[in-house]
Design a protein around this motif. Structure first.
Motif, PDB file in Angstrom:
ATOM      1  N   THR A  16       0.838  -1.196   0.000  1.00  0.00           N
ATOM      2  CA  THR A  16       0.000   0.000   0.000  1.00  0.00           C
ATOM      3  C   THR A  16       0.877   1.251   0.000  1.00  0.00           C
ATOM      4  N   ASP A  17       0.266   2.391  -0.273  1.00  0.00           N
ATOM      5  CA  ASP A  17       0.978   3.665  -0.176  1.00  0.00           C
ATOM      6  C   ASP A  17       1.494   3.869   1.251  1.00  0.00           C
ATOM      7  N   TYR A  18       0.686   3.472   2.238  1.00  0.00           N
ATOM      8  CA  TYR A  18       1.095   3.611   3.633  1.00  0.00           C
ATOM      9  C   TYR A  18       2.368   2.814   3.892  1.00  0.00           C
ATOM     10  N   PHE A  19       2.432   1.578   3.404  1.00  0.00           N
ATOM     11  CA  PHE A  19       3.633   0.754   3.553  1.00  0.00           C
ATOM     12  C   PHE A  19       4.845   1.485   2.985  1.00  0.00           C
ATOM     13  N   ARG A  20       4.713   2.023   1.779  1.00  0.00           N
ATOM     14  CA  ARG A  20       5.836   2.688   1.125  1.00  0.00           C
ATOM     15  C   ARG A  20       6.278   3.928   1.893  1.00  0.00           C
ATOM     16  N   MET A  21       5.338   4.622   2.523  1.00  0.00           N
ATOM     17  CA  MET A  21       5.676   5.792   3.326  1.00  0.00           C
ATOM     18  C   MET A  21       6.422   5.357   4.597  1.00  0.00           C
ATOM     19  N   VAL A  22       5.877   4.372   5.293  1.00  0.00           N
ATOM     20  CA  VAL A  22       6.470   3.900   6.542  1.00  0.00           C
ATOM     21  C   VAL A  22       7.830   3.248   6.294  1.00  0.00           C
ATOM     22  N   ARG A  23       7.999   2.628   5.142  1.00  0.00           N
ATOM     23  CA  ARG A  23       9.246   1.947   4.787  1.00  0.00           C
ATOM     24  C   ARG A  23      10.436   2.905   4.821  1.00  0.00           C
ATOM     25  N   GLN A  24      10.170   4.202   4.691  1.00  0.00           N
ATOM     26  CA  GLN A  24      11.238   5.197   4.668  1.00  0.00           C
ATOM     27  C   GLN A  24      11.731   5.581   6.066  1.00  0.00           C
ATOM     28  N   ARG A  25      10.985   5.203   7.098  1.00  0.00           N
ATOM     29  CA  ARG A  25      11.413   5.511   8.467  1.00  0.00           C
ATOM     30  C   ARG A  25      12.675   4.727   8.795  1.00  0.00           C
ATOM     31  N   PRO A  26      13.617   5.332   9.526  1.00  0.00           N
ATOM     32  CA  PRO A  26      14.876   4.644   9.832  1.00  0.00           C
ATOM     33  C   PRO A  26      14.696   3.298  10.537  1.00  0.00           C
ATOM     34  N   ASP A  27      13.698   3.207  11.432  1.00  0.00           N
ATOM     35  CA  ASP A  27      13.496   1.947  12.162  1.00  0.00           C
ATOM     36  C   ASP A  27      12.885   0.858  11.286  1.00  0.00           C
ATOM     37  N   ARG A  28      12.267   1.225  10.180  1.00  0.00           N
ATOM     38  CA  ARG A  28      11.646   0.234   9.293  1.00  0.00           C
ATOM     39  C   ARG A  28      12.522  -0.067   8.076  1.00  0.00           C
ATOM     40  N   ALA A  29      13.335   0.898   7.683  1.00  0.00           N
ATOM     41  CA  ALA A  29      14.177   0.730   6.492  1.00  0.00           C
ATOM     42  C   ALA A  29      15.182  -0.403   6.671  1.00  0.00           C
ATOM     43  N   THR A  30      15.520  -0.722   7.919  1.00  0.00           N
ATOM     44  CA  THR A  30      16.510  -1.775   8.175  1.00  0.00           C
ATOM     45  C   THR A  30      15.901  -3.180   8.201  1.00  0.00           C
ATOM     46  N   ILE A  31      14.585  -3.280   8.115  1.00  0.00           N
ATOM     47  CA  ILE A  31      13.919  -4.596   8.117  1.00  0.00           C
ATOM     48  C   ILE A  31      13.897  -5.118   6.685  1.00  0.00           C
ATOM     49  N   PRO A  32      14.614  -6.205   6.425  1.00  0.00           N
ATOM     50  CA  PRO A  32      14.682  -6.727   5.056  1.00  0.00           C
ATOM     51  C   PRO A  32      13.345  -7.295   4.568  1.00  0.00           C
ATOM     52  N   GLU A  33      13.096  -7.156   3.281  1.00  0.00           N
ATOM     53  CA  GLU A  33      11.892  -7.717   2.673  1.00  0.00           C
ATOM     54  C   GLU A  33      11.843  -9.231   2.897  1.00  0.00           C
ATOM     55  N   GLU A  34      12.995  -9.850   2.960  1.00  0.00           N
ATOM     56  CA  GLU A  34      13.080 -11.299   3.205  1.00  0.00           C
ATOM     57  C   GLU A  34      12.371 -11.680   4.507  1.00  0.00           C
ATOM     58  N   TRP A  35      12.507 -10.848   5.551  1.00  0.00           N
ATOM     59  CA  TRP A  35      11.838 -11.132   6.816  1.00  0.00           C
ATOM     60  C   TRP A  35      10.324 -11.015   6.667  1.00  0.00           C
ATOM     61  N   ILE A  36       9.878 -10.017   5.919  1.00  0.00           N
ATOM     62  CA  ILE A  36       8.447  -9.834   5.690  1.00  0.00           C
ATOM     63  C   ILE A  36       7.893 -11.062   4.966  1.00  0.00           C
ATOM     64  N   ARG A  37       8.602 -11.507   3.950  1.00  0.00           N
ATOM     65  CA  ARG A  37       8.187 -12.711   3.208  1.00  0.00           C
ATOM     66  C   ARG A  37       8.143 -13.939   4.120  1.00  0.00           C
ATOM     67  N   LYS A  38       9.135 -14.065   5.010  1.00  0.00           N
ATOM     68  CA  LYS A  38       9.158 -15.203   5.933  1.00  0.00           C
ATOM     69  C   LYS A  38       7.893 -15.233   6.776  1.00  0.00           C
ATOM     70  N   VAL A  39       7.508 -14.083   7.319  1.00  0.00           N
ATOM     71  CA  VAL A  39       6.303 -14.005   8.141  1.00  0.00           C
ATOM     72  C   VAL A  39       5.069 -14.371   7.314  1.00  0.00           C
ATOM     73  N   MET A  40       5.010 -13.881   6.090  1.00  0.00           N
ATOM     74  CA  MET A  40       3.858 -14.170   5.230  1.00  0.00           C
ATOM     75  C   MET A  40       3.780 -15.656   4.877  1.00  0.00           C
ATOM     76  N   GLN A  41       4.912 -16.267   4.645  1.00  0.00           N
ATOM     77  CA  GLN A  41       4.941 -17.663   4.213  1.00  0.00           C
ATOM     78  C   GLN A  41       4.764 -18.645   5.364  1.00  0.00           C
ATOM     79  N   ASP A  42       5.244 -18.267   6.545  1.00  0.00           N
ATOM     80  CA  ASP A  42       5.226 -19.206   7.657  1.00  0.00           C
ATOM     81  C   ASP A  42       4.956 -18.494   8.978  1.00  0.00           C
TER      82      ASP A  42
END
Length: 91
Positions: A16-42
């Motif tokens: 979402t647009d909200y995700f893309r906005m929040v993704r720019q925050r320093p505390d969120r920018a360091t979270i790899p997409e790989e981790w997000i995918r891991k949570v979604m998959q398992d």
């Protein structure tokens, strides 16, 4: 739990647009997409919200064992939000 869409083979996550906005925050920018995918998959825990969105959690060893929460839209595929959930306790 209700079925969510299949995940894993997409080149890029639908967000979402909200995700893309929040993704720019320093505390969120360091979270790899790989981790997000891991949570979604398992996810270790999943809840369906009253608005139809899904909350998913999984422990991320690389984050010191903290749980990452991922919020998906009702389609079960589009990532709306994500953060290390310091208050989550496995039920």
């Amino acid at each position: 739990m209700a079925q969510r869409g299949a995940h894993g083979d997409e080149k890029s996550l639908p967000t979402t647009d909200y995700f893309r906005m929040v993704r720019q925050r320093p505390d969120r920018a360091t979270i790899p997409e790989e981790w997000i995918r891991k949570v979604m998959q398992d996810p270790e825990h999943e809840e369906k919200q009253k608005d139809g969105r899904f909350r998913l959690w999984a422990k991320i060893p690389e984050a010191g064992g903290k749980y990452l929460r991922v919020i998906l839209l009702a389609d079960g595929m589009t990532v709306h939000n994500f953060f290390l959930d310091r208050g989550f306790r496995k039920k």
